[in-house]
Design a protein around this motif. Structure first.
Motif, PDB file in Angstrom:
ATOM      1  N   GLU A  52       0.833  -1.210   0.000  1.00 30.11           N
ATOM      2  CA  GLU A  52       0.000   0.000   0.000  1.00 30.11           C
ATOM      3  C   GLU A  52       0.868   1.261   0.000  1.00 30.11           C
ATOM      4  O   GLU A  52       0.439   2.315  -0.463  1.00 30.11           O
ATOM      5  CB  GLU A  52      -0.946   0.001   1.203  1.00 30.11           C
ATOM      6  CG  GLU A  52      -1.991  -1.104   1.150  1.00 30.11           C
ATOM      7  CD  GLU A  52      -2.812  -1.232   2.427  1.00 30.11           C
ATOM      8  OE1 GLU A  52      -2.637  -0.423   3.367  1.00 30.11           O
ATOM      9  OE2 GLU A  52      -3.628  -2.175   2.488  1.00 30.11           O
ATOM     10  N   TYR A  53       2.068   1.159   0.530  1.00 27.14           N
ATOM     11  CA  TYR A  53       3.020   2.272   0.540  1.00 27.14           C
ATOM     12  C   TYR A  53       3.934   2.235  -0.693  1.00 27.14           C
ATOM     13  O   TYR A  53       4.838   3.057  -0.820  1.00 27.14           O
ATOM     14  CB  TYR A  53       3.895   2.222   1.800  1.00 27.14           C
ATOM     15  CG  TYR A  53       3.217   2.685   3.060  1.00 27.14           C
ATOM     16  CD1 TYR A  53       3.310   4.012   3.475  1.00 27.14           C
ATOM     17  CD2 TYR A  53       2.480   1.803   3.843  1.00 27.14           C
ATOM     18  CE1 TYR A  53       2.702   4.442   4.646  1.00 27.14           C
ATOM     19  CE2 TYR A  53       1.863   2.225   5.015  1.00 27.14           C
ATOM     20  CZ  TYR A  53       1.978   3.541   5.401  1.00 27.14           C
ATOM     21  OH  TYR A  53       1.371   3.963   6.572  1.00 27.14           O
ATOM     22  N   GLY A  54       3.739   1.247  -1.552  1.00 28.36           N
ATOM     23  CA  GLY A  54       4.572   1.108  -2.738  1.00 28.36           C
ATOM     24  C   GLY A  54       5.913   0.452  -2.473  1.00 28.36           C
ATOM     25  O   GLY A  54       6.839   0.590  -3.277  1.00 28.36           O
ATOM     26  N   LEU A  55       6.032  -0.261  -1.363  1.00 24.23           N
ATOM     27  CA  LEU A  55       7.290  -0.909  -0.987  1.00 24.23           C
ATOM     28  C   LEU A  55       7.103  -2.426  -0.973  1.00 24.23           C
ATOM     29  O   LEU A  55       6.106  -2.930  -0.456  1.00 24.23           O
ATOM     30  CB  LEU A  55       7.757  -0.420   0.382  1.00 24.23           C
ATOM     31  CG  LEU A  55       7.999   1.089   0.492  1.00 24.23           C
ATOM     32  CD1 LEU A  55       8.300   1.475   1.934  1.00 24.23           C
ATOM     33  CD2 LEU A  55       9.116   1.518  -0.436  1.00 24.23           C
ATOM     34  N   ASP A  56       8.066  -3.151  -1.538  1.00 19.77           N
ATOM     35  CA  ASP A  56       7.987  -4.601  -1.636  1.00 19.77           C
ATOM     36  C   ASP A  56       8.915  -5.245  -0.604  1.00 19.77           C
ATOM     37  O   ASP A  56      10.133  -5.111  -0.696  1.00 19.77           O
ATOM     38  CB  ASP A  56       8.393  -5.037  -3.046  1.00 19.77           C
ATOM     39  CG  ASP A  56       8.308  -6.547  -3.252  1.00 19.77           C
ATOM     40  OD1 ASP A  56       7.815  -7.261  -2.349  1.00 19.77           O
ATOM     41  OD2 ASP A  56       8.743  -6.995  -4.325  1.00 19.77           O
ATOM     42  N   ILE A  57       8.334  -5.920   0.360  1.00 16.74           N
ATOM     43  CA  ILE A  57       9.133  -6.642   1.360  1.00 16.74           C
ATOM     44  C   ILE A  57       8.913  -8.152   1.236  1.00 16.74           C
ATOM     45  O   ILE A  57       9.232  -8.901   2.151  1.00 16.74           O
ATOM     46  CB  ILE A  57       8.845  -6.158   2.801  1.00 16.74           C
ATOM     47  CG1 ILE A  57       7.390  -6.425   3.211  1.00 16.74           C
ATOM     48  CG2 ILE A  57       9.205  -4.686   2.958  1.00 16.74           C
ATOM     49  CD1 ILE A  57       7.141  -6.259   4.704  1.00 16.74           C
ATOM     50  N   SER A  58       8.420  -8.586   0.099  1.00 16.83           N
ATOM     51  CA  SER A  58       8.077 -10.003  -0.079  1.00 16.83           C
ATOM     52  C   SER A  58       9.287 -10.923  -0.003  1.00 16.83           C
ATOM     53  O   SER A  58       9.141 -12.105   0.280  1.00 16.83           O
ATOM     54  CB  SER A  58       7.347 -10.211  -1.405  1.00 16.83           C
ATOM     55  OG  SER A  58       8.175  -9.850  -2.495  1.00 16.83           O
ATOM     56  N   ARG A  59      10.482 -10.403  -0.228  1.00 13.97           N
ATOM     57  CA  ARG A  59      11.694 -11.234  -0.171  1.00 13.97           C
ATOM     58  C   ARG A  59      12.393 -11.154   1.192  1.00 13.97           C
ATOM     59  O   ARG A  59      13.425 -11.793   1.390  1.00 13.97           O
ATOM     60  CB  ARG A  59      12.656 -10.819  -1.272  1.00 13.97           C
ATOM     61  CG  ARG A  59      12.124 -11.144  -2.646  1.00 13.97           C
ATOM     62  CD  ARG A  59      13.187 -10.964  -3.704  1.00 13.97           C
ATOM     63  NE  ARG A  59      12.632 -11.334  -4.983  1.00 13.97           N
ATOM     64  CZ  ARG A  59      12.562 -10.524  -6.010  1.00 13.97           C
ATOM     65  NH1 ARG A  59      13.036  -9.304  -5.931  1.00 13.97           N
ATOM     66  NH2 ARG A  59      12.037 -10.930  -7.141  1.00 13.97           N
ATOM     67  N   HIS A  60      11.838 -10.372   2.090  1.00 14.13           N
ATOM     68  CA  HIS A  60      12.450 -10.207   3.414  1.00 14.13           C
ATOM     69  C   HIS A  60      12.457 -11.540   4.165  1.00 14.13           C
ATOM     70  O   HIS A  60      11.484 -12.284   4.145  1.00 14.13           O
ATOM     71  CB  HIS A  60      11.686  -9.161   4.228  1.00 14.13           C
ATOM     72  CG  HIS A  60      12.174  -9.035   5.633  1.00 14.13           C
ATOM     73  ND1 HIS A  60      13.270  -8.288   5.968  1.00 14.13           N
ATOM     74  CD2 HIS A  60      11.724  -9.578   6.785  1.00 14.13           C
ATOM     75  CE1 HIS A  60      13.476  -8.363   7.267  1.00 14.13           C
ATOM     76  NE2 HIS A  60      12.542  -9.144   7.794  1.00 14.13           N
ATOM     77  N   LYS A  61      13.557 -11.804   4.829  1.00 16.81           N
ATOM     78  CA  LYS A  61      13.684 -12.968   5.713  1.00 16.81           C
ATOM     79  C   LYS A  61      14.150 -12.474   7.068  1.00 16.81           C
ATOM     80  O   LYS A  61      15.064 -11.657   7.168  1.00 16.81           O
ATOM     81  CB  LYS A  61      14.708 -13.973   5.173  1.00 16.81           C
ATOM     82  CG  LYS A  61      14.382 -14.529   3.807  1.00 16.81           C
ATOM     83  CD  LYS A  61      13.225 -15.478   3.855  1.00 16.81           C
ATOM     84  CE  LYS A  61      13.017 -16.110   2.487  1.00 16.81           C
ATOM     85  NZ  LYS A  61      11.643 -16.344   2.191  1.00 16.81           N
ATOM     86  N   ALA A  62      13.526 -12.972   8.123  1.00 18.14           N
ATOM     87  CA  ALA A  62      13.887 -12.559   9.481  1.00 18.14           C
ATOM     88  C   ALA A  62      15.305 -12.986   9.810  1.00 18.14           C
ATOM     89  O   ALA A  62      15.775 -14.041   9.379  1.00 18.14           O
ATOM     90  CB  ALA A  62      12.915 -13.184  10.478  1.00 18.14           C
ATOM     91  N   LYS A  63      15.980 -12.136  10.555  1.00 20.12           N
ATOM     92  CA  LYS A  63      17.301 -12.494  11.065  1.00 20.12           C
ATOM     93  C   LYS A  63      17.416 -12.003  12.495  1.00 20.12           C
ATOM     94  O   LYS A  63      16.746 -11.074  12.917  1.00 20.12           O
ATOM     95  CB  LYS A  63      18.414 -11.949  10.178  1.00 20.12           C
ATOM     96  CG  LYS A  63      18.421 -10.471   9.946  1.00 20.12           C
ATOM     97  CD  LYS A  63      19.472 -10.128   8.884  1.00 20.12           C
ATOM     98  CE  LYS A  63      19.318  -8.745   8.350  1.00 20.12           C
ATOM     99  NZ  LYS A  63      18.172  -8.521   7.509  1.00 20.12           N
ATOM    100  N   SER A  64      18.285 -12.644  13.209  1.00 20.43           N
ATOM    101  CA  SER A  64      18.524 -12.331  14.610  1.00 20.43           C
ATOM    102  C   SER A  64      19.635 -11.290  14.727  1.00 20.43           C
ATOM    103  O   SER A  64      20.461 -11.151  13.819  1.00 20.43           O
ATOM    104  CB  SER A  64      18.930 -13.603  15.341  1.00 20.43           C
ATOM    105  OG  SER A  64      19.331 -13.320  16.658  1.00 20.43           O
ATOM    106  N   VAL A  65      19.673 -10.604  15.859  1.00 13.28           N
ATOM    107  CA  VAL A  65      20.760  -9.641  16.078  1.00 13.28           C
ATOM    108  C   VAL A  65      22.113 -10.324  15.995  1.00 13.28           C
ATOM    109  O   VAL A  65      23.110  -9.686  15.642  1.00 13.28           O
ATOM    110  CB  VAL A  65      20.619  -8.868  17.414  1.00 13.28           C
ATOM    111  CG1 VAL A  65      19.418  -7.951  17.384  1.00 13.28           C
ATOM    112  CG2 VAL A  65      20.565  -9.804  18.598  1.00 13.28           C
ATOM    113  N   GLU A  66      22.165 -11.617  16.270  1.00 11.83           N
ATOM    114  CA  GLU A  66      23.426 -12.344  16.162  1.00 11.83           C
ATOM    115  C   GLU A  66      23.900 -12.462  14.714  1.00 11.83           C
ATOM    116  O   GLU A  66      25.064 -12.737  14.453  1.00 11.83           O
ATOM    117  CB  GLU A  66      23.320 -13.741  16.779  1.00 11.83           C
ATOM    118  CG  GLU A  66      23.204 -13.742  18.287  1.00 11.83           C
ATOM    119  CD  GLU A  66      21.765 -13.632  18.782  1.00 11.83           C
ATOM    120  OE1 GLU A  66      20.811 -13.854  17.993  1.00 11.83           O
ATOM    121  OE2 GLU A  66      21.579 -13.306  19.960  1.00 11.83           O
ATOM    122  N   ASP A  67      22.978 -12.261  13.744  1.00 10.39           N
ATOM    123  CA  ASP A  67      23.312 -12.356  12.328  1.00 10.39           C
ATOM    124  C   ASP A  67      23.796 -11.032  11.738  1.00 10.39           C
ATOM    125  O   ASP A  67      24.194 -10.987  10.578  1.00 10.39           O
ATOM    126  CB  ASP A  67      22.091 -12.817  11.520  1.00 10.39           C
ATOM    127  CG  ASP A  67      21.615 -14.195  11.935  1.00 10.39           C
ATOM    128  OD1 ASP A  67      22.458 -15.010  12.351  1.00 10.39           O
ATOM    129  OD2 ASP A  67      20.405 -14.450  11.854  1.00 10.39           O
TER     130      ASP A  67
END
Length: 135
Positions: A44-59
């Protein structure tokens, strides 16, 4: 969502050759994709986060960071314990961007909630990310 907003505004300001934002959690399922409602709201904001993968602060390579922003006071406290050498660079997002508005407080986590909760949090993160770029 915060990473996408921040990188969007960094790019708009032509600063993407100097700065970038990355998102990492303190309690995450590594490599989990962005929640479906988050992907939808960011579209809705025109931004694509479909490829985002969660990561930990350790990463994330913390020694290279110059600013670490947590969503809640508890996140900030934990990050300062995990990375004491970076403690002076760790802030709650709202406190860093709007230090005079102590009532801003924690940013809620919409995970598992409905689309409206994601829209609400996205609105907060959008305002914060835009304001952060103009500090």
């Amino acid at each position: 969502m915060a990473e996408a907003f921040a990188n969007h505004y960094i790019g708009e300001e032509g600063l993407d050759h100097i700065f970038f934002a990355t998102s990492a959690g303190t309690a995450v399922w590594k490599r989990l994709p962005a929640a479906v409602p988050a992907v939808r709201v960011m579209k809705e904001y025109g931004l694509d986060i479909s490829r985002h993968k969660a990561k930990s602060v350790e990463d994330v390579f913390i020694p290279d960071t110059f600013l670490i922003l947590g969503m809640t006071k508890d996140h900030v406290d934990l990050l300062k314990c995990l990375f004491p050498v970076k403690a002076s660079s760790i802030f709650r997002f709202t406190d860093y961007v709007f230090p005079e508005e102590s009532s801003c407080g924690d940013i809620p986590d919409p995970y598992g909630l409905d689309l409206e909760a994601y829209r609400y949090v996205a609105g907060i993160l959008d305002r914060l990310a835009l304001s952060l770029i103009h500090i």
